[in-house]
Design an enzyme around this catalytic site. Structure first.
Site, mmCIF file in Angstrom:
data_model
loop_
_atom_site.group_PDB
_atom_site.id
_atom_site.type_symbol
_atom_site.label_atom_id
_atom_site.label_comp_id
_atom_site.label_asym_id
_atom_site.label_seq_id
_atom_site.Cartn_x
_atom_site.Cartn_y
_atom_site.Cartn_z
ATOM 1 C CB SER A 163 -0.705 -0.114 1.249
ATOM 2 O OG SER A 163 -2.015 0.787 1.031
ATOM 3 C CG ASP A 333 -6.431 -3.227 -3.705
ATOM 4 O OD1 ASP A 333 -7.042 -2.201 -2.958
ATOM 5 O OD2 ASP A 333 -5.400 -3.458 -3.523
ATOM 6 C CG HIS A 366 -5.290 -2.399 0.099
ATOM 7 N ND1 HIS A 366 -5.154 -1.995 -1.169
ATOM 8 C CD2 HIS A 366 -4.932 -1.780 1.235
ATOM 9 C CE1 HIS A 366 -4.211 -1.148 -0.911
ATOM 10 N NE2 HIS A 366 -3.911 -1.034 0.499
#
Ligand SMILES: *[C@@H]1O[C@H](CO)[C@@H](O)[C@H](O)[C@H]1NC(C)=O
Ligand SMILES: *[C@@H]1O[C@H](CO)[C@@H](O)[C@H](O)[C@H]1NC(C)=O
Ligand SMILES: *[C@@H]1O[C@H](CO)[C@@H](O)[C@H](O)[C@H]1NC(C)=O
Ligand SMILES: *[C@@H]1O[C@H](CO)[C@@H](O)[C@H](O)[C@H]1NC(C)=O
Length: 391
Positions: A163, A333, A366
């Site tokens: 991320s 995601d 994610h």
């Protein structure tokens, strides 16, 4: 309540959920690593602007204790910390897998997280402590950790980011920083372009200028633990359509493969604090669809900082074409949206073909990349194979 106040309230409450949990104040070494039978060291790294960062090191594996272990730095995303790499059992958590496969594992923690709230002259209660965005993580936190690890090991580093941890590497490399200290970088759920983020929460925060308003009100920390909003959270979680048992999926996309017990561990460690200014910066990027420096909001302020009226852009096409990159991304995601990843890949289209490995997984969101039951075979095996080819 109208749309705006609802989204505002929900956004605040969402990120305030930390206060609903007692974040463990034991060091991560004690609470998550030594408990699994691994040796763990707590290191302190001071940045040139005075932040004292906690860095955890797993120097050897359970059985793999060979000498001359290549160092790998694992760098978490926003609202997270090094616990990111430790949520599952040893055979399924990346930090342990790397240690068991011959790596010297270092886990960074950005300023403001539970391991990294020290400073040589400021307190985390000072507004000045929170005067930073991810640019300072690029300029100060990451180089300080790199230099420290390089000094301790005498070796170049492998890098793994999740991320926001990917943006730190991409922005650094695009300015030719850290490149000569990096053997290769694996980037999971890349955050670079964010104009097509589909998650409603960051979008609501950006659209309503929530962080901007909080910043103007003098809230430096986003969101401080122990505040009164935590009490409100309980109430709001009973209101449809917010299902707090599944906040993770609501925020970051529907995860395919995370066990309920792993969410429980996750919620003991997340969300972690960041600066309100960082959220303002990321909101600016989401609205503009670009990767720019922080916008001070008026031309003369920007001129003072940058010598131009608008914030300069990071140019990812400048990432050296021969730095080995592994990019893992998922079809579900909602933070690293596939369309945004495509923009990033377009910037990398002239990258040397044998130096760019893509790992796409249709059913991953994610947090599957760091928490899924099957991440070992889906992500970590190919990632390890990639790291091993770049010696
Ligand atoms: C974890 O992996 C090790 C080594 O591959 C194996 O011996 C052990 O049985 C595994 N443990 C579990 C709980 O699967
Ligand atoms: C680490 O830093 C110390 C003190 O500055 C220096 O003496 C030493 O040579 C460095 N080691 C490496 C491997 O760079
Ligand atoms: C990497 O490059 C920087 C500046 O370009 C230099 O100061 C540093 O010594 C270099 N490090 C290594 C390990 O070559
Ligand atoms: C980015 O850098 C490349 C290569 O130096 C250059 O051709 C391009 O015009 C730059 N793009 C922007 C938006 O500045």
């Amino acid at each position: 309540m109208d749309y705006t106040s609802t989204t505002l309230l929900l956004a605040v409450l969402l990120f305030a959920s930390a206060v609903a949990h007692d974040i463990s104040h034991d060091s991560l070494c004690k609470s998550m690593v030594e408990t699994e039978g691994y040796i763990c060291e707590e290191h302190k790294v001071t940045t040139k602007d005075g932040y004292i960062l906690g860095v955890q090191r797993i120097p050897v594996g359970r059985t793999s204790k060979t000498a001359n272990r290549p160092p790998v730095l694992l760098q978490h995303g926003i609202f997270m910390d090094a616990a990111t790499w430790l949520f599952n059992s040893p055979n399924k958590s990346l930090a342990f897998i790397l240690a068991d496969n011959g790596f010297d594992v270092w886990m960074g923690n950005n300023r403001g997280t539970i391991s990294s709230r020290g400073h040589t002259s400021l307190s985390a209660n000072d507004l000045a402590y929170w005067d930073w965005t991810w640019e300072q993580l690029v300029n100060d936190d990451l180089p300080a950790m790199y230099d420290y690890i390089h000094n301790q090991t005498g070796q170049k580093l492998y890098y793994v980011g999740h991320s926001l941890g990917t943006l730190l590497a991409l922005a650094s490399f695009s300015q030719e920083k850290l490149v000569n200290l990096t053997k290769s970088a694996a980037l999971l759920c890349p955050i670079a372009y964010t104009g097509q983020v589909s998650s409603v929460f960051p979008r609501a925060i950006a659209n309503t200028h929530l962080a901007q308003r909080a910043y103007l009100l003098g809230l430096g920390e986003f969101i401080a633990g122990g505040s009164v909003v935590g009490k409100l959270l309980e109430g709001v979680c009973r209101l449809p359509p917010i299902d707090c048992s599944n906040l993770v999926s609501t925020v970051a996309g529907p995860n395919c493969c995370i066990k309920p017990s792993t969410y429980d561990v996750f919620l003991e460690h997340a969300p972690q604090s960041t600066s309100t200014k960082n959220v303002v910066h990321l909101s600016q990027m989401l609205l503009a669809g670009n990767i720019a420096k922080y916008d001070y909001g008026d031309e003369s302020e920007n001129k003072k900082h940058y010598g131009q009226g608008t914030p300069p852009l990071y140019n990812l096409t400048r990432i050296p074409k021969d730095i080995p990159l592994f990019i893992g991304y998922g079809g579900k995601d909602s933070l690293s949206d596939v369309n945004d990843v495509k923009l990033l890949l377009d910037n990398l289209k002239d990258h040397q073909k044998d130096k760019l490995v893509l790992q796409y997984r249709d059913d991953y969101a994610h947090f599957d990349f760091v928490m899924a039951e099957n991440a070992e075979s889906v992500v970590y095996d190919p990632l390890l194979a990639f790291l091993r080819t770049q010696t």
